[in-house]
Design a protein around this motif. Structure first.
Motif, short mmCIF file in Angstrom:
data_model
loop_
_atom_site.label_atom_id
_atom_site.label_comp_id
_atom_site.label_asym_id
_atom_site.label_seq_id
_atom_site.Cartn_x
_atom_site.Cartn_y
_atom_site.Cartn_z
N UNK A 153 35.49 31.94 41.79
CA UNK A 153 35.32 33.01 40.80
C UNK A 153 36.53 33.14 39.88
N UNK A 154 36.28 33.22 38.59
CA UNK A 154 37.35 33.38 37.63
C UNK A 154 38.07 32.10 37.25
N UNK A 155 37.53 30.96 37.66
CA UNK A 155 38.20 29.69 37.34
C UNK A 155 38.38 29.50 35.85
N UNK A 238 40.38 34.08 40.75
CA UNK A 238 41.33 34.51 39.73
C UNK A 238 40.72 35.73 39.04
N UNK A 239 41.52 36.78 38.91
CA UNK A 239 41.04 37.99 38.25
C UNK A 239 42.03 38.42 37.17
N UNK A 240 41.63 39.39 36.37
CA UNK A 240 42.50 39.92 35.34
C UNK A 240 42.11 39.45 33.96
N UNK A 243 47.21 36.42 30.37
CA UNK A 243 48.53 37.01 30.26
C UNK A 243 48.86 37.98 31.38
N UNK A 244 47.84 38.46 32.06
CA UNK A 244 48.04 39.38 33.20
C UNK A 244 46.99 39.07 34.26
N UNK A 245 47.24 37.99 35.00
CA UNK A 245 46.27 37.50 35.97
C UNK A 245 46.73 37.78 37.39
N UNK A 246 45.77 37.74 38.30
CA UNK A 246 46.06 37.78 39.72
C UNK A 246 45.30 36.65 40.40
N UNK A 247 46.02 35.82 41.11
CA UNK A 247 45.37 34.75 41.88
C UNK A 247 45.29 35.21 43.32
N UNK A 248 44.09 35.21 43.86
CA UNK A 248 43.86 35.61 45.25
C UNK A 248 43.72 34.35 46.08
#
Length: 452
Positions: A153-155, A238-240, A243-248
């Motif tokens: 998700x979010x790739x 990957x979410x966000x 420029x302001x991402x969060x990798x889970x």
């Protein structure tokens, strides 16, 4: 109206350009079909711009060491936006140069994406419409490869390697996912340009396929420089926003960053070719070919990354030229894929040719080889008194005394291994290396002074 050619080449990358120009030099009528810029991965979004970024980022070490050599430099800082703009300008120049070289060679450049209509006909698609139909006595598929995104998700929020050259600047913190040469090279580039880098590695070591001791030496140097490497870590999502991402991670850890580079491999670019219309067989994600670059359809050939054998620019170039020499030049020859030098332009560089220690043990047994190595601080680092030690390594088959592998980690490794490849290709023995007079003082002299 259908235009007829002796040869139609699909893809104006390294292999396609080499084949097209060589075939034309023998008098063949040649068209090369390309929907992107001329030059392919190597020139446009790979080897060339990447190496320029390596050079640019390496000034961090040069400037940091300057004081120990009497140069007083204060307040130096990188400006990645200037470097990136200059790299794009050089890519533009090379793109135009390759177009000019095609014109001089008498090769017709056809703009658009080519796809098979049947075994001899190519439709050229531009802006979603067929704008030309070509007929080829022979057709060469040289469409290259493309980065592969993991299915998480979010790739789509992450970058692939192609995207790195399009950035105007880089954020303060980047997570790089991968363990191969692209991941390691960009981790070092970004770190050199002042970016905080975390490298996520699914397995337990870097650079699979390279000599393990050499890859471990690269790992040690990267970690000593401040690159954080997390083994047995994989991304889950990957979410966000850009420029302001969060990798889970799969363990549930959340890494905040300004960008994520997904350096998780490449695959042959077969999308849209309509290979089924020509009856061309596909094996997994690749086009299998014989030693003469021929597919299961006798007049259709393939070179370079679409065959997924050794995906290196010089290999694609030689495959393209060997095809043209054989078919149009009455000079039949086949490419030798057995001895190919390779390099990782990390900092420090890793380069090697022949068998790794692990591969040599698998082939000859642990008792059937000798390993000679030297590890030391190079003279260039004597005054700064810092930096990683270099590693030089020879793998020798005991029964014949032949050098079957040569590996190096350190500055100018690729330049040095290129010359070593000649000797190993000629069957040089350890005695031949020992007999060679050293060039002092140099790092490479250790290859001929190792205790024999």
């Amino acid at each position: 109206m259908t235009d007829c050619f002796d040869l139609i080449v699909l893809g104006a990358g390294s292999g396609g350009l080499a084949a097209a120009k060589r075939a034309a030099s023998y008098g063949a009528s040649v068209a090369i079909v390309e929907g992107d810029r001329v030059g392919g991965t190597c020139v446009i979004r790979g080897c060339v711009p990447k190496k320029l970024l390596v050079y640019g980022s390496a000034y961090r070490h040069v400037l940091a060491d300057a004081a120990s050599y009497g140069w007083q430099l204060d307040g130096f800082r990188p400006d990645a936006s200037v470097l990136l703009a200059n790299v794009r300008r050089e890519v533009d120049r090379l793109n135009q140069l390759h177009i000019t070289l095609l014109e001089k060679a008498g090769v017709e450049l056809v703009r658009g994406w080519g796809r098979f209509a049947d075994p001899h006909h190519i439709e050229v698609i531009q802006d979603g419409e067929t704008n030309r139909r070509l007929k080829g006595e022979r057709i060469l598929i040289a469409a290259g490869g493309r980065p592969h995104r993991p299915t998480i998700p979010g790739a789509e929020l992450g970058w692939v390697s192609d995207d790195m050259f399009l950035q105007e600047s880089f954020p303060d913190r980047v997570v790089v996912v991968g363990a191969g040469f692209i991941a390691c090279e960009f981790a070092c580039i970004l770190h050199g340009l002042g970016v905080a880098v975390t490298l996520l590695v699914r397995g337990d070591h870097l650079l699979r396929g390279f000599d393990r001791e050499a890859s471990h030496a690269v790992q040690e140097a990267m970690e000593a420089e401040g690159i954080e490497i997390r083994f047995t870590h994989s991304p889950a999502a990957i979410t966000g926003v850009p420029g302001a991402l969060e990798l889970v991670t799969q363990s549930g850890e959340v890494l905040a960053c300004g960008g994520v580079l997904l350096a998780t491999g490449r695959r042959p670019f077969l999308e849209g070719l309509q290979l089924e219309c020509a009856g061309v067989a596909v094996e997994g994600h690749r086009i299998p070919v014989d030693a003469d670059q021929t597919t299961n359809v006798p007049h259709i050939h393939a070179v370079g990354d679409v065959t997924d054998r050794i995906n290196l620019t010089p290999v694609a170039v030689d495959e393209g030229r060997a095809f043209a020499d054989t078919v149009y030049g009455n000079k039949p020859r086949q490419v030798n894929h057995d001895l190919v030098a390779s390099a990782v332009f990390s900092q420090p560089e890793l380069a090697g040719v022949g068998l790794s220690e692990e591969a040599a043990i698998e082939r000859f047994g642990a008792e059937g080889i000798r390993v000679h190595r030297a590890r030391f601080r190079p003279m260039a680092q004597a005054l700064p008194a810092r930096g990683p030690r270099v590693l030089l390594k020879l793998i020798v088959e005991s029964a014949t005394d032949k050098v079957v592998g040569c590996h190096m980690v350190g500055e100018h490794s690729a330049e040095i291994i290129q010359m070593a490849a000649i000797a190993i290709g000629m069957g040089a023995t350890k005695a031949d290396f020992d007999r060679t007079m050293a060039l002092h003082p140099s790092v490479a002299e250790e290859f001929v002074t190792m205790a024999g």
